[in-house]
Scaffold this motif. Structure first.
Motif, PDB file in Angstrom:
ATOM      1  N   ALA A 135      10.123  -5.491  -1.853  1.00 38.41           N
ATOM      2  CA  ALA A 135       8.505  -5.941  -1.517  1.00 38.41           C
ATOM      3  C   ALA A 135       7.970  -4.260  -1.485  1.00 38.41           C
ATOM      4  CB  ALA A 135       8.475  -6.599  -0.224  1.00 38.41           C
ATOM      5  N   VAL A 136       6.146  -4.175  -1.716  1.00 32.91           N
ATOM      6  CA  VAL A 136       6.140  -2.883  -1.195  1.00 32.91           C
ATOM      7  C   VAL A 136       5.358  -3.217   0.282  1.00 32.91           C
ATOM      8  CG1 VAL A 136       4.437  -1.322  -2.290  1.00 32.91           C
ATOM      9  CG2 VAL A 136       5.240  -2.491  -3.786  1.00 32.91           C
ATOM     10  N   MET A 137       5.352  -2.027   0.732  1.00 28.23           N
ATOM     11  CA  MET A 137       5.010  -2.123   2.492  1.00 28.23           C
ATOM     12  C   MET A 137       3.770  -1.092   2.128  1.00 28.23           C
ATOM     13  SD  MET A 137       7.084  -3.795   4.116  1.00 28.23           S
ATOM     14  CE  MET A 137       6.670  -3.609   5.278  1.00 28.23           C
ATOM     15  N   ARG A 138       2.521  -2.095   2.075  1.00 23.47           N
ATOM     16  CA  ARG A 138       1.435  -1.321   2.137  1.00 23.47           C
ATOM     17  C   ARG A 138       0.368  -1.765   3.475  1.00 23.47           C
ATOM     18  NH1 ARG A 138      -0.149  -1.036  -3.006  1.00 23.47           N
ATOM     19  NH2 ARG A 138       0.531  -2.200  -4.756  1.00 23.47           N
ATOM     20  N   PRO A 139      -0.953  -0.334   3.714  1.00 19.98           N
ATOM     21  CA  PRO A 139      -1.673  -0.437   5.092  1.00 19.98           C
ATOM     22  C   PRO A 139      -2.174  -0.970   4.682  1.00 19.98           C
ATOM     23  CG  PRO A 139      -1.925   1.302   3.121  1.00 19.98           C
ATOM     24  CD  PRO A 139      -1.052   0.559   2.527  1.00 19.98           C
ATOM     25  N   GLY A 140      -2.101  -1.814   6.894  1.00 17.83           N
ATOM     26  CA  GLY A 140      -3.324  -2.431   6.709  1.00 17.83           C
ATOM     27  C   GLY A 140      -3.840  -2.847   8.137  1.00 17.83           C
ATOM     28  N   LYS A 141      -4.699  -3.262   8.543  1.00 13.51           N
ATOM     29  CA  LYS A 141      -5.006  -2.899   9.774  1.00 13.51           C
ATOM     30  C   LYS A 141      -4.884  -4.536  10.307  1.00 13.51           C
ATOM     31  CE  LYS A 141      -7.942   0.830   9.034  1.00 13.51           C
ATOM     32  NZ  LYS A 141      -9.045   1.735   9.003  1.00 13.51           N
TER      33      LYS A 141
END
Length: 215
Positions: A135-141
């Motif tokens: 999985a790609v770990m993507r930045p979020g809020k």
């Protein structure tokens, strides 16, 4: 905040993935799994050493931290630079983080030379990775949204348009939602919520996080 890859399990269960190659009668067995700290990585290495106690070499490499802050590798008796470092290069080349791999070699009686060893250890890691879901770990809020009952339907509609699902919801005299939003969408989403509820919403940014997107 940049993206990175991990070995992914939807049930959050740590699983070991294995691949094996044979090169001139030597067996190379690669075992790979997640490791979110140096302690976890070292414990995994020791576990593999105990499992393959009768092998001549148990070489390893691991990468810990979203930016690869900690990297380690070991040739475990093989000629310097022929095992651990090539294994590490495979992990870094795939942009994998929080991962550890151990390649066990059962010597087959034929010397492979430095080039042959580099190729064999590299191929063993690649073979194990073929069975790994990633999985790609993507930045979020993570946002907390509080609104009245007139606004909740409109907010849920906005979430549906973006394929987002509330992590939690609480219905009292008002409605409180917690939502994980991709970093690049957070500002637009916040403006849309304020607009559709005519300013009758309170939005608080709780934290910045990484979240997995299966590949």
């Amino acid at each position: 905040m940049e993206t990175y890859r991990i070995i992914y399990s939807q049930k959050n269960q740590i699983q070991t993935y294995t691949g094996e190659i044979v090169e001139k009668k030597s067996r190379f067995i690669a075992n790979i799994r997640t490791a979110e700290s140096e302690e976890e990585a070292i414990a995994f290495v020791e576990q593999m050493r105990k499992r393959y106690y009768d092998a001549r070499h148990n070489c390893y490499a691991f990468v810990v931290g979203p930016a690869g802050e900690l990297v380690r590798s070991s040739d475990d008796g093989e000629p310097s630079g022929t095992a651990g470092r090539p294994m590490l290069e495979v992990l870094l080349g795939r942009e994998l983080r929080n991962v550890a791999v151990v390649v066990t070699r059962y010597f087959g009686g034929v010397l492979l030379g430095t080039g042959g060893l580099v190729r064999a250890y590299t191929q063993a890691v690649q073979e194990a990775l073929q069975s790994c879901p990633t999985a790609v770990m993507r930045p979020g809020k993570r946002l907390e949204i509080e609104t009245d009952y007139n606004g909740i339907g409109k907010i849920l509609y906005l979430l549906g348009k973006r394929n987002l699902t509330p992590e939690s919801s609480e219905y009292t005299d008002r409605v409180c939602l917690r939502v994980l939003v991709p970093e690049e969408e957070a500002d637009y989403f916040t403006k849309d919520v304020i607009e559709v509820t005519a300013g009758r919403s309170r939005i608080v940014e709780l934290e910045e996080v990484f979240y997995p997107v299966p590949e």
